[in-house]
Design a protein around this motif. Sequence first.
Motif, short mmCIF file in Angstrom:
data_model
loop_
_atom_site.label_atom_id
_atom_site.label_comp_id
_atom_site.label_asym_id
_atom_site.label_seq_id
_atom_site.Cartn_x
_atom_site.Cartn_y
_atom_site.Cartn_z
N ALA A 8 0.84 -1.20 0.00
CA ALA A 8 0.00 0.00 0.00
C ALA A 8 0.88 1.25 0.00
O ALA A 8 0.62 2.20 -0.74
CB ALA A 8 -0.94 0.00 1.21
N PHE A 9 1.91 1.26 0.80
CA PHE A 9 2.85 2.38 0.83
C PHE A 9 3.54 2.54 -0.52
O PHE A 9 3.73 3.65 -1.02
CB PHE A 9 3.89 2.15 1.93
CG PHE A 9 4.71 3.36 2.28
CD1 PHE A 9 4.28 4.24 3.25
CD2 PHE A 9 5.90 3.61 1.65
CE1 PHE A 9 5.02 5.36 3.59
CE2 PHE A 9 6.66 4.73 1.97
CZ PHE A 9 6.21 5.61 2.95
N ASN A 10 3.87 1.42 -1.14
CA ASN A 10 4.54 1.38 -2.44
C ASN A 10 3.67 2.01 -3.54
O ASN A 10 4.18 2.38 -4.58
CB ASN A 10 4.91 -0.06 -2.79
CG ASN A 10 5.87 -0.15 -3.94
OD1 ASN A 10 6.63 0.75 -4.21
ND2 ASN A 10 5.82 -1.26 -4.62
N GLU A 11 2.38 2.15 -3.30
CA GLU A 11 1.47 2.78 -4.26
C GLU A 11 1.32 4.27 -3.99
O GLU A 11 0.52 4.95 -4.63
CB GLU A 11 0.09 2.11 -4.20
CG GLU A 11 0.08 0.69 -4.72
CD GLU A 11 0.36 0.60 -6.21
OE1 GLU A 11 -0.19 1.42 -6.98
OE2 GLU A 11 1.14 -0.29 -6.61
N GLY A 12 2.10 4.81 -3.06
CA GLY A 12 1.98 6.21 -2.65
C GLY A 12 2.63 7.16 -3.64
O GLY A 12 2.99 6.81 -4.76
N ARG A 13 2.79 8.39 -3.18
CA ARG A 13 3.42 9.40 -4.02
C ARG A 13 4.13 10.42 -3.14
O ARG A 13 3.77 10.64 -1.98
CB ARG A 13 2.40 10.08 -4.92
CG ARG A 13 1.38 10.90 -4.21
CD ARG A 13 0.34 11.48 -5.18
NE ARG A 13 -0.61 12.30 -4.48
CZ ARG A 13 -1.74 11.85 -3.91
NH1 ARG A 13 -2.04 10.56 -3.99
NH2 ARG A 13 -2.54 12.67 -3.28
N PHE A 14 5.12 11.06 -3.71
CA PHE A 14 5.84 12.16 -3.09
C PHE A 14 5.29 13.44 -3.69
O PHE A 14 5.25 13.58 -4.92
CB PHE A 14 7.33 12.03 -3.36
CG PHE A 14 8.14 13.20 -2.90
CD1 PHE A 14 8.50 13.33 -1.57
CD2 PHE A 14 8.55 14.18 -3.79
CE1 PHE A 14 9.24 14.40 -1.14
CE2 PHE A 14 9.30 15.26 -3.37
CZ PHE A 14 9.65 15.38 -2.04
N GLN A 22 5.17 9.42 -8.44
CA GLN A 22 4.35 8.25 -8.15
C GLN A 22 5.30 7.09 -7.85
O GLN A 22 6.11 6.72 -8.71
CB GLN A 22 3.45 7.91 -9.34
CG GLN A 22 2.50 9.01 -9.75
CD GLN A 22 1.42 9.24 -8.72
OE1 GLN A 22 0.94 8.31 -8.07
NE2 GLN A 22 1.03 10.49 -8.56
N PHE A 23 5.22 6.54 -6.66
CA PHE A 23 6.14 5.47 -6.27
C PHE A 23 6.10 4.30 -7.25
O PHE A 23 7.13 3.72 -7.56
CB PHE A 23 5.83 4.96 -4.86
CG PHE A 23 6.09 5.94 -3.75
CD1 PHE A 23 6.54 7.23 -3.98
CD2 PHE A 23 5.87 5.57 -2.44
CE1 PHE A 23 6.76 8.13 -2.95
CE2 PHE A 23 6.09 6.45 -1.39
CZ PHE A 23 6.55 7.73 -1.64
N LYS A 24 4.92 3.96 -7.74
CA LYS A 24 4.79 2.79 -8.64
C LYS A 24 5.52 3.00 -9.96
O LYS A 24 5.85 2.03 -10.64
CB LYS A 24 3.32 2.46 -8.88
CG LYS A 24 2.56 3.52 -9.62
CD LYS A 24 1.11 3.15 -9.76
CE LYS A 24 0.34 4.29 -10.45
NZ LYS A 24 -1.07 4.04 -10.48
#
Length: 129
Positions: A8-14, A22-24
């Motif tokens: 879920a965190f890995n789908e986050g964004r800065f 976009q982290f992904k």
Amino acid sequence: MENKVFEAFNEGRFEAPGGNVQFKDVPWSKHPTFEGVELKHIVTSKQTGGAYSYHLVRIAPGKSILDHIHDPQLETHEVIAGKGICINDGQKIEYVPGVISVMPTKVHHEVHAGEEGLFLFAKFMPALC
């Protein structure tokens, strides 16, 4: 190695003025030295003028980031998921979700993942890369 909280965190964004990441969209890369360690370079010196960098880190079960230092970087770890141990300047710190650890510049540290692996958000000031 999968963990729902980390994914879920890995789908986050800065988010920052002037843009976001976009982290992904950022690829995973193998650590150049430590087997079983992968990095996702979320924000690099290119985006921050060298001021800081942010990285997602996943360490496979039973794998380690062995003893090292950073100079001139201060490093922080935020444990997102999994369990492990950090040896920070000779002090043993249990890594469980919610733990934050700081490694000042030139301080020896190492990280060992437990049997379910370890998932970290690492920050470096100034930027590592």
